[in-house]
Design an enzyme around this catalytic site. Structure first.
Site, PDB file in Angstrom:
ATOM      1  N   ILE A 107     -31.771   2.306  13.216  1.00 20.14           N
ATOM      2  CA  ILE A 107     -30.689   1.390  12.833  1.00 20.14           C
ATOM      3  C   ILE A 107     -30.526   0.467  14.025  1.00 20.14           C
ATOM      4  O   ILE A 107     -30.063   0.878  15.083  1.00 20.14           O
ATOM      5  CB  ILE A 107     -29.409   2.139  12.467  1.00 20.14           C
ATOM      6  CG1 ILE A 107     -29.668   3.023  11.234  1.00 20.14           C
ATOM      7  CG2 ILE A 107     -28.268   1.160  12.193  1.00 20.14           C
ATOM      8  CD1 ILE A 107     -28.500   3.904  10.826  1.00 20.14           C
ATOM      9  N   TYR A 159     -11.371   8.077  20.997  1.00 15.24           N
ATOM     10  CA  TYR A 159     -10.054   8.084  21.636  1.00 15.24           C
ATOM     11  C   TYR A 159      -9.315   9.415  21.433  1.00 15.24           C
ATOM     12  O   TYR A 159      -9.134  10.160  22.383  1.00 15.24           O
ATOM     13  CB  TYR A 159      -9.176   6.912  21.208  1.00 15.24           C
ATOM     14  CG  TYR A 159      -7.901   6.850  22.033  1.00 15.24           C
ATOM     15  CD1 TYR A 159      -7.960   6.454  23.367  1.00 15.24           C
ATOM     16  CD2 TYR A 159      -6.677   7.219  21.510  1.00 15.24           C
ATOM     17  CE1 TYR A 159      -6.822   6.443  24.157  1.00 15.24           C
ATOM     18  CE2 TYR A 159      -5.538   7.208  22.286  1.00 15.24           C
ATOM     19  CZ  TYR A 159      -5.608   6.816  23.607  1.00 15.24           C
ATOM     20  OH  TYR A 159      -4.484   6.811  24.384  1.00 15.24           O
ATOM     21  N   TYR A 169     -23.041   9.349  12.752  1.00 12.53           N
ATOM     22  CA  TYR A 169     -23.330   8.399  13.826  1.00 12.53           C
ATOM     23  C   TYR A 169     -22.867   9.010  15.141  1.00 12.53           C
ATOM     24  O   TYR A 169     -21.665   9.133  15.389  1.00 12.53           O
ATOM     25  CB  TYR A 169     -22.627   7.064  13.545  1.00 12.53           C
ATOM     26  CG  TYR A 169     -22.898   5.966  14.553  1.00 12.53           C
ATOM     27  CD1 TYR A 169     -23.910   6.056  15.502  1.00 12.53           C
ATOM     28  CD2 TYR A 169     -22.124   4.808  14.539  1.00 12.53           C
ATOM     29  CE1 TYR A 169     -24.141   5.042  16.415  1.00 12.53           C
ATOM     30  CE2 TYR A 169     -22.347   3.776  15.450  1.00 12.53           C
ATOM     31  CZ  TYR A 169     -23.354   3.908  16.383  1.00 12.53           C
ATOM     32  OH  TYR A 169     -23.581   2.900  17.293  1.00 12.53           O
ATOM     33  N   LYS A 208     -27.703   9.082  12.857  1.00 19.97           N
ATOM     34  CA  LYS A 208     -28.094   7.989  13.755  1.00 19.97           C
ATOM     35  C   LYS A 208     -27.819   8.492  15.158  1.00 19.97           C
ATOM     36  O   LYS A 208     -26.673   8.665  15.565  1.00 19.97           O
ATOM     37  CB  LYS A 208     -27.283   6.722  13.468  1.00 19.97           C
ATOM     38  CG  LYS A 208     -27.597   5.574  14.434  1.00 19.97           C
ATOM     39  CD  LYS A 208     -26.692   4.368  14.212  1.00 19.97           C
ATOM     40  CE  LYS A 208     -26.975   3.274  15.238  1.00 19.97           C
ATOM     41  NZ  LYS A 208     -26.069   2.107  15.095  1.00 19.97           N
ATOM     42  N   ARG A 243     -19.868   5.359  23.448  1.00 19.67           N
ATOM     43  CA  ARG A 243     -18.704   4.621  22.944  1.00 19.67           C
ATOM     44  C   ARG A 243     -17.522   5.539  22.634  1.00 19.67           C
ATOM     45  O   ARG A 243     -16.376   5.132  22.739  1.00 19.67           O
ATOM     46  CB  ARG A 243     -19.070   3.840  21.678  1.00 19.67           C
ATOM     47  CG  ARG A 243     -19.842   2.564  21.958  1.00 19.67           C
ATOM     48  CD  ARG A 243     -19.980   1.745  20.676  1.00 19.67           C
ATOM     49  NE  ARG A 243     -20.736   0.519  20.907  1.00 19.67           N
ATOM     50  CZ  ARG A 243     -20.187  -0.658  21.230  1.00 19.67           C
ATOM     51  NH1 ARG A 243     -18.887  -0.771  21.356  1.00 19.67           N
ATOM     52  NH2 ARG A 243     -20.952  -1.717  21.416  1.00 19.67           N
ATOM     53  N   THR A 289     -20.666  -1.265  14.243  1.00 19.07           N
ATOM     54  CA  THR A 289     -20.294  -1.754  15.569  1.00 19.07           C
ATOM     55  C   THR A 289     -20.774  -3.181  15.786  1.00 19.07           C
ATOM     56  O   THR A 289     -20.012  -4.048  16.227  1.00 19.07           O
ATOM     57  CB  THR A 289     -20.902  -0.852  16.652  1.00 19.07           C
ATOM     58  OG1 THR A 289     -20.502   0.495  16.427  1.00 19.07           O
ATOM     59  CG2 THR A 289     -20.465  -1.284  18.034  1.00 19.07           C
ATOM     60  N   THR A 290     -22.043  -3.435  15.456  1.00 21.16           N
ATOM     61  CA  THR A 290     -22.623  -4.761  15.650  1.00 21.16           C
ATOM     62  C   THR A 290     -21.955  -5.792  14.757  1.00 21.16           C
ATOM     63  O   THR A 290     -21.912  -6.984  15.079  1.00 21.16           O
ATOM     64  CB  THR A 290     -24.138  -4.723  15.406  1.00 21.16           C
ATOM     65  OG1 THR A 290     -24.705  -3.647  16.169  1.00 21.16           O
ATOM     66  CG2 THR A 290     -24.810  -6.020  15.804  1.00 21.16           C
TER      67      THR A 290
END
Length: 295
Positions: free
Chosen positions: A204, A108, A134, A162, A139, A45-46
């Site tokens: 993380i 989604y 994750y 994570k 999100r 993501t980052t």
């Protein structure tokens, strides 16, 4: 276990014409190794992976693996809401030599429990390297329940989670259900110490982009028994962590890196420049943390 300690969720640097800046990426990799970062998570993501083509992602992974050259683990973000696309990307990442994969919950389209389990199992069975689940419901609008994480922990190469739900009760339940060698990593920089206190193994981290040594030390001190020293670092960095999430990640952290002179380039749309008031808060907290703002 893939790693203990601090893995940086590394930003992807871009050039002025919006291409991957491999020269800068090389500098960032060396910076993290010199400052004790324990692993690199690339194209998460980052790293703005959702705005990158598969070709770009694979070129970044290949470059990172070669530059790191086995000095610390390289973990690739190859998750997607398209199971078979994630399988394809994961297999290609494995062929490039990454040490592990970070696989996000489908977003989604989401999934029911059986579909969610099959999603992760299908990806895991397509590769021979370790996988970190994750879980970031903020999100994805999907939460992997502790019971399902315990089921997935029985898959031989699903070795960690994570956890970015922000729910420490859930972390405790996960820790009570999974095998001892199943790693739990914090996905929230503001609660690393609380997660470690429940049996976690590291983080993380977004924060590690600008404070790699401090983030490493925070985890190392806790795992070595210096709880007070670890707690002090967590609390000292609390205001900076809040500023790094004053807008959606990675807008503040990439802005912070540019303020500190790293020159990592602009964000890709749909992300854009920070609100001026938030930018001033970020500058203030970088300075308060003892970092040298250059702009």
């Amino acid at each position: 276990m893939l790693f203990k300690g601090s893995a940086v969720a590394l930003v992807t640097p871009f050039t002025k014409d919006n291409k991957v800046n491999f020269d800068k990426l090389a500098e960032l990799i060396e910076y993290h190794i010199e400052n004790k970062t324990d692993a690199i998570v690339s194209c998460g993501t980052t790293g703005e992976a959702t705005t990158m083509s598969d070709e770009e992602i694979l070129s970044v992974l290949e470059f990172t693996v070669k530059k790191v050259n086995g000095r610390i683990p390289v973990i690739a973000g190859t998750g997607s809401n398209n199971t078979m696309h994630s399988v394809e990307l994961s297999q290609k990442a494995e062929a490039l030599g990454v040490d592990g994969l970070l696989i996000i919950t489908p977003y989604y389209n989401k999934a029911n429990k059986s579909g969610l389990k099959k999603h992760f199992v299908t990806i895991a069975e397509s590769v021979n390297i370790p996988i970190i689940l994750y879980n970031v419901p903020g999100r994805t609008c999907m939460n992997i329940s502790p019971a399902l994480i315990a089921e997935l922990a029985q898959v031989p190469n699903i070795v960690a989670v994570k956890e970015a739900s922000g729910d420490l009760g859930q972390v405790a339940e996960i820790a009570s259900l999974v095998p001892e060698d199943f790693a739990i990593y914090s996905g929230n920089d503001d609660s690393i110490v609380p997660l470690l206190s429940l049996g976690g193994h590291g983080v993380i981290s977004v924060l590690a982009n600008v404070c790699p040594r401090e983030t490493h030390d925070l985890v190392e001190k806790y795992l070595e028994g210096d709880v007070e020293g670890s707690r002090k670092i967590q609390l000292d960095l609390d205001a900076l962590i809040a500023a790094l999430f004053i807008e959606v990640n990675p807008i503040p952290v990439k802005t912070a890196m540019n303020l500190l002179g790293f020159e990592v380039g602009d964000l890709r749309l749909p992300l854009d420049n920070m609100d001026p008031a938030n930018l001033e808060v970020l500058k203030k907290e970088l300075i308060n943390a003892g970092l040298k703002v250059q702009a």
